[in-house]
Write a protein that holds these residues in place. Sequence first.
Motif, PDB file in Angstrom:
ATOM      1  N   HIS A  36       0.830  -1.194   0.000  1.00 33.97           N
ATOM      2  CA  HIS A  36       0.000   0.000   0.000  1.00 33.97           C
ATOM      3  C   HIS A  36       0.872   1.255   0.000  1.00 33.97           C
ATOM      4  O   HIS A  36       0.657   2.171  -0.780  1.00 33.97           O
ATOM      5  N   HIS A  37       1.830   1.308   0.918  1.00 37.65           N
ATOM      6  CA  HIS A  37       2.810   2.391   1.002  1.00 37.65           C
ATOM      7  C   HIS A  37       4.150   1.770   1.336  1.00 37.65           C
ATOM      8  O   HIS A  37       4.211   0.755   2.023  1.00 37.65           O
ATOM      9  N   ALA A  38       5.220   2.408   0.893  1.00 39.66           N
ATOM     10  CA  ALA A  38       6.557   1.917   1.222  1.00 39.66           C
ATOM     11  C   ALA A  38       7.527   3.088   1.217  1.00 39.66           C
ATOM     12  O   ALA A  38       7.333   4.078   0.523  1.00 39.66           O
ATOM     13  N   ALA A  39       8.553   2.955   2.027  1.00 33.77           N
ATOM     14  CA  ALA A  39       9.658   3.895   2.104  1.00 33.77           C
ATOM     15  C   ALA A  39      10.883   3.067   2.485  1.00 33.77           C
ATOM     16  O   ALA A  39      10.765   1.864   2.726  1.00 33.77           O
ATOM     17  N   PRO A  40      12.056   3.660   2.531  1.00 33.72           N
ATOM     18  CA  PRO A  40      13.243   2.872   2.878  1.00 33.72           C
ATOM     19  C   PRO A  40      13.163   2.176   4.242  1.00 33.72           C
ATOM     20  O   PRO A  40      13.804   1.152   4.446  1.00 33.72           O
ATOM     21  N   ASP A  41      12.326   2.688   5.159  1.00 36.80           N
ATOM     22  CA  ASP A  41      12.276   2.109   6.505  1.00 36.80           C
ATOM     23  C   ASP A  41      10.960   1.416   6.855  1.00 36.80           C
ATOM     24  O   ASP A  41      10.778   0.952   7.980  1.00 36.80           O
ATOM     25  N   PHE A  42      10.015   1.306   5.929  1.00 39.52           N
ATOM     26  CA  PHE A  42       8.769   0.592   6.208  1.00 39.52           C
ATOM     27  C   PHE A  42       8.066   0.207   4.916  1.00 39.52           C
ATOM     28  O   PHE A  42       8.331   0.749   3.851  1.00 39.52           O
ATOM     29  N   VAL A  43       7.162  -0.754   5.062  1.00 37.58           N
ATOM     30  CA  VAL A  43       6.233  -1.113   3.990  1.00 37.58           C
ATOM     31  C   VAL A  43       4.945  -1.538   4.684  1.00 37.58           C
ATOM     32  O   VAL A  43       4.976  -2.179   5.732  1.00 37.58           O
ATOM     33  N   ASP A  44       3.791  -1.118   4.128  1.00 37.16           N
ATOM     34  CA  ASP A  44       2.550  -1.574   4.736  1.00 37.16           C
ATOM     35  C   ASP A  44       1.609  -2.160   3.696  1.00 37.16           C
ATOM     36  O   ASP A  44       1.701  -1.876   2.504  1.00 37.16           O
ATOM     37  N   ILE A 117      -1.511   3.693  20.195  1.00 38.35           N
ATOM     38  CA  ILE A 117      -2.899   4.164  20.134  1.00 38.35           C
ATOM     39  C   ILE A 117      -2.998   5.067  18.912  1.00 38.35           C
ATOM     40  O   ILE A 117      -2.058   5.786  18.579  1.00 38.35           O
ATOM     41  N   LYS A 118      -4.126   4.982  18.218  1.00 44.09           N
ATOM     42  CA  LYS A 118      -4.287   5.738  16.964  1.00 44.09           C
ATOM     43  C   LYS A 118      -5.717   6.233  16.848  1.00 44.09           C
ATOM     44  O   LYS A 118      -6.657   5.499  17.103  1.00 44.09           O
ATOM     45  N   GLN A 119      -5.844   7.478  16.448  1.00 45.56           N
ATOM     46  CA  GLN A 119      -7.155   8.079  16.196  1.00 45.56           C
ATOM     47  C   GLN A 119      -7.339   8.202  14.698  1.00 45.56           C
ATOM     48  O   GLN A 119      -6.487   8.741  14.002  1.00 45.56           O
ATOM     49  N   ARG A 120      -8.450   7.692  14.205  1.00 50.16           N
ATOM     50  CA  ARG A 120      -8.774   7.896  12.788  1.00 50.16           C
ATOM     51  C   ARG A 120      -9.647   9.137  12.685  1.00 50.16           C
ATOM     52  O   ARG A 120     -10.681   9.226  13.333  1.00 50.16           O
ATOM     53  N   ILE A 121      -9.211  10.097  11.884  1.00 49.74           N
ATOM     54  CA  ILE A 121      -9.968  11.326  11.709  1.00 49.74           C
ATOM     55  C   ILE A 121     -11.104  11.052  10.723  1.00 49.74           C
ATOM     56  O   ILE A 121     -10.865  10.646   9.583  1.00 49.74           O
ATOM     57  N   VAL A 122     -12.327  11.244  11.169  1.00 49.71           N
ATOM     58  CA  VAL A 122     -13.507  10.969  10.353  1.00 49.71           C
ATOM     59  C   VAL A 122     -13.511  11.889   9.132  1.00 49.71           C
ATOM     60  O   VAL A 122     -13.238  13.086   9.240  1.00 49.71           O
ATOM     61  N   GLY A 123     -13.823  11.309   7.991  1.00 53.75           N
ATOM     62  CA  GLY A 123     -13.933  12.084   6.753  1.00 53.75           C
ATOM     63  C   GLY A 123     -12.625  12.242   6.003  1.00 53.75           C
ATOM     64  O   GLY A 123     -12.609  12.788   4.918  1.00 53.75           O
ATOM     65  N   VAL A 124     -11.531  11.755   6.573  1.00 54.25           N
ATOM     66  CA  VAL A 124     -10.243  11.828   5.893  1.00 54.25           C
ATOM     67  C   VAL A 124      -9.834  10.420   5.547  1.00 54.25           C
ATOM     68  O   VAL A 124      -9.763   9.550   6.421  1.00 54.25           O
ATOM     69  N   PRO A 125      -9.609  10.112   4.268  1.00 60.55           N
ATOM     70  CA  PRO A 125      -9.225   8.757   3.881  1.00 60.55           C
ATOM     71  C   PRO A 125      -7.942   8.329   4.586  1.00 60.55           C
ATOM     72  O   PRO A 125      -7.021   9.128   4.744  1.00 60.55           O
ATOM     73  N   HIS A 126      -7.891   7.073   5.015  1.00 63.50           N
ATOM     74  CA  HIS A 126      -6.725   6.535   5.715  1.00 63.50           C
ATOM     75  C   HIS A 126      -5.596   6.248   4.728  1.00 63.50           C
ATOM     76  O   HIS A 126      -5.793   5.597   3.722  1.00 63.50           O
ATOM     77  N   SER A 127      -4.429   6.750   5.040  1.00 64.14           N
ATOM     78  CA  SER A 127      -3.208   6.387   4.322  1.00 64.14           C
ATOM     79  C   SER A 127      -2.040   6.908   5.121  1.00 64.14           C
ATOM     80  O   SER A 127      -2.180   7.835   5.910  1.00 64.14           O
ATOM     81  N   ARG A 128      -0.884   6.294   4.934  1.00 68.73           N
ATOM     82  CA  ARG A 128       0.317   6.749   5.630  1.00 68.73           C
ATOM     83  C   ARG A 128       1.308   7.205   4.573  1.00 68.73           C
ATOM     84  O   ARG A 128       1.560   6.504   3.623  1.00 68.73           O
ATOM     85  N   THR A 129       1.839   8.397   4.768  1.00 66.98           N
ATOM     86  CA  THR A 129       2.807   8.920   3.808  1.00 66.98           C
ATOM     87  C   THR A 129       4.137   9.085   4.455  1.00 66.98           C
ATOM     88  O   THR A 129       4.289   8.992   5.621  1.00 66.98           O
TER      89      THR A 129
END
Length: 129
Positions: A36-44, A117-129
């Motif tokens: 879904h997303h990747a960088a030199p130090d992570f992949v999800d 712990i993580k809060q999902r902000i309503v109305g904002v699509p989930h993704s990690r950049t």
Amino acid sequence: MGETALLGWPTWVGVVVDDLEKQRRFWGDLLALPEHHAAPDFVDFEMGDGRTFELIQRSDDPQYDRARFQVGFEVEDVERAREELIRRGVEPITGILPDEQSPWAYFRDPEGNVFEIKQRIVGVPHSRT
């Protein structure tokens, strides 16, 4: 009884790894999902319904300092939940890490296990950049 739970069902599972390339091939094959997303130090890998499985390269950061599985719990309000966990004597590892879609923070349980712990902000699509 009757008390509202502070932590919701896990939304994230992270695996801190020594060899990110080897682990991304291993888990990618088992999950049969595109990255879904990747960088030199992570992949999800997005598991559906806002759930994420993430591989994180081990580093000197206290939340990533050794190979291990970690779990992230959804909370309604990350600031309130962090304050309440600290009030209850839970050891914080980080402050709130800002993200417009899902801010998060790390803690240790009484045996030293790391959790998020993580809060999902309503109305904002989930993704990690």
